[in-house]
Design an enzyme around this catalytic site. Structure first.
Site, PDB file in Angstrom:
ATOM      1  N   GLY A  21       0.820  -1.201   0.000  1.00  6.61           N
ATOM      2  CA  GLY A  21       0.000   0.000   0.000  1.00  6.61           C
ATOM      3  C   GLY A  21       0.864   1.266   0.000  1.00  6.61           C
ATOM      4  N   ARG A  25       7.253   1.811   1.172  1.00 11.06           N
ATOM      5  CA  ARG A  25       7.517   0.374   1.315  1.00 11.06           C
ATOM      6  C   ARG A  25       7.940  -0.199  -0.043  1.00 11.06           C
ATOM      7  NH1 ARG A  25       3.767  -1.994   5.639  1.00 11.06           N
ATOM      8  NH2 ARG A  25       5.286  -0.930   6.954  1.00 11.06           N
ATOM      9  N   ARG A  44       2.417  11.674  -8.216  1.00 10.90           N
ATOM     10  CA  ARG A  44       1.885  11.844  -6.850  1.00 10.90           C
ATOM     11  C   ARG A  44       2.705  11.098  -5.802  1.00 10.90           C
ATOM     12  NH1 ARG A  44      -4.323  12.739  -6.595  1.00 10.90           N
ATOM     13  NH2 ARG A  44      -4.683  13.667  -8.610  1.00 10.90           N
ATOM     14  N   ARG A  88      -0.434  -8.444  -4.079  1.00 10.16           N
ATOM     15  CA  ARG A  88      -0.496  -7.445  -3.002  1.00 10.16           C
ATOM     16  C   ARG A  88       0.241  -7.961  -1.782  1.00 10.16           C
ATOM     17  NH1 ARG A  88      -2.345  -3.895   0.585  1.00 10.16           N
ATOM     18  NH2 ARG A  88      -3.633  -4.682   2.284  1.00 10.16           N
ATOM     19  N   SER A  91      -0.938  -5.517   5.034  1.00  8.19           N
ATOM     20  CA  SER A  91      -1.158  -5.944   6.420  1.00  8.19           C
ATOM     21  C   SER A  91      -2.663  -6.077   6.629  1.00  8.19           C
ATOM     22  CB  SER A  91      -0.569  -4.928   7.399  1.00  8.19           C
ATOM     23  OG  SER A  91      -1.227  -3.697   7.240  1.00  8.19           O
ATOM     24  N   ASP A 205      -2.520  -6.757  13.699  1.00  2.00           N
ATOM     25  CA  ASP A 205      -3.281  -6.485  14.919  1.00  2.00           C
ATOM     26  C   ASP A 205      -4.449  -7.465  15.025  1.00  2.00           C
ATOM     27  OD1 ASP A 205      -3.764  -4.495  12.635  1.00  2.00           O
ATOM     28  OD2 ASP A 205      -5.675  -4.406  13.660  1.00  2.00           O
ATOM     29  N   ARG A 218       6.675  -6.120  13.440  1.00  2.31           N
ATOM     30  CA  ARG A 218       6.006  -5.745  12.183  1.00  2.31           C
ATOM     31  C   ARG A 218       6.980  -5.836  11.023  1.00  2.31           C
ATOM     32  NH1 ARG A 218       1.028  -2.176  12.169  1.00  2.31           N
ATOM     33  NH2 ARG A 218       0.994  -1.727   9.967  1.00  2.31           N
TER      34      ARG A 218
HETATM   35  N1  ADE Z   1      -4.898  -3.411   8.029  1.00  2.78           N
HETATM   36  C1  ADE Z   1      -4.308  -3.648   9.198  1.00  2.78           C
HETATM   37  N2  ADE Z   1      -5.189  -3.586  10.199  1.00  2.78           N
HETATM   38  C2  ADE Z   1      -6.368  -3.276   9.636  1.00  2.78           C
HETATM   39  C3  ADE Z   1      -7.654  -3.045  10.128  1.00  2.78           C
HETATM   40  N3  ADE Z   1      -7.880  -3.115  11.423  1.00  2.78           N
HETATM   41  N4  ADE Z   1      -8.647  -2.740   9.283  1.00  2.78           N
HETATM   42  C4  ADE Z   1      -8.387  -2.656   7.984  1.00  2.78           C
HETATM   43  N5  ADE Z   1      -7.193  -2.848   7.441  1.00  2.78           N
HETATM   44  C5  ADE Z   1      -6.193  -3.159   8.261  1.00  2.78           C
END
Ligand code: ADE
Length: 235
Positions: A21, A25, A44, A88, A91, A205, A218
């Site tokens: 994304g 990165r 951009r 892709r 995360s 997460d 991470r």
């Molecule tokens: N990418 C990482 N954590 C996320 C979340 N909580 N919601 C959407 N995309 C995420």
């Protein structure tokens, strides 16, 4: 010829493009994992690079956050730059207890609250699925490298800051493993333009417990996934 959002020339992109994304990165992946990499687009500041992983030419480009941004770049890559494979590398937040922080999810399919595939598909529900060959290659690459992966359904949401836990409960009941923001759109656009796509996402997460990886964890999780992504590009 350049497109509205990509100022590269024909032939500047490899057949396979990794899509993180974050454009920084993309730069990190190019500098750390590719050799002889060169910047091929920077409109951009959405940076894209082409280089070599082993002897294979590979590109990496930022996709931005969310389905509209990701689909816009994917469309131009597939339609105007002869790109064939989009992987892709992102995360996600975990929904299921069966998923651990740091796991890499391979999205066999992607549910969504976005209407993008309905817009493409005459108002019908399009089954947003990964390319089987890429998925199989990614599983094999992860096994070879000892990276823990889980294969299954994920949910691509438009709403990062959601409105409560009911939807998470529902997702868990329906076997959704995690939540991110791009895969369903990516899978739709890949089918539309005859490309192959796969979304892999490191679990950063846990949405039910609130646990999260530390910045160092991470980075390690990300590096493992990038290696799996690049290895997938070779197969
Ligand atoms: N990418 C990482 N954590 C996320 C979340 N909580 N919601 C959407 N995309 C995420």
């Amino acid at each position: 010829m350049s497109t509205l959002h990509i100022n590269a020339q024909p032939g500047d992109f490899a057949e396979t493009v990794l899509l993180p994304g974050d454009p920084l990165r993309a730069r990190y992946i190019a500098e750390r994992f590719l050799h002889r990499s060169r910047l091929v687009t920077d409109v951009r500041n959405m940076l894209g690079y082409t280089g070599y992983f082993r002897d294979r030419q590979v590109s990496v480009m930022g996709s931005g956050m969310g389905i509209p941004s990701c689909v816009l770049y994917a469309t131009e890559l597939l339609r105007n730059f002869s790109v064939k494979h989009l992987i892709r590398v992102g995360s996600c937040g975990a929904v299921s207890d069966k998923v651990e922080l740091g796991d890499v999810l391979l999205a066999m399919g992607a549910c969504t609250d976005s209407s993008i595939n309905r817009q493409r598909f005459g108002g019908h529900d399009f089954a947003a699925i990964a390319d089987y060959q890429l998925l199989q290659s990614a599983v094999q690459a992860a096994q070879t490298r000892g990276v823990p992966v889980k294969v299954g359904n994920i949910f691509s949401t438009d709403l990062f800051y959601g409105e409560g836990s009911d939807i998470l409960e529902l997702m868990e009941k329906m076997g959704v493993l995690g939540v991110e923001m791009e895969a369903a759109g990516l899978y739709g656009v890949a089918h539309r333009f005859g490309g192959k796509a796969l979304c892999m996402a490191t679990v950063s997460d846990h949405l039910r417990s609130g646990q999260a990886l530390s910045p160092k964890q991470r980075q390690t999780g990300l590096d493992n996934m990038i290696e799996v992504g690049l290895q997938t590009a070779l197969l």
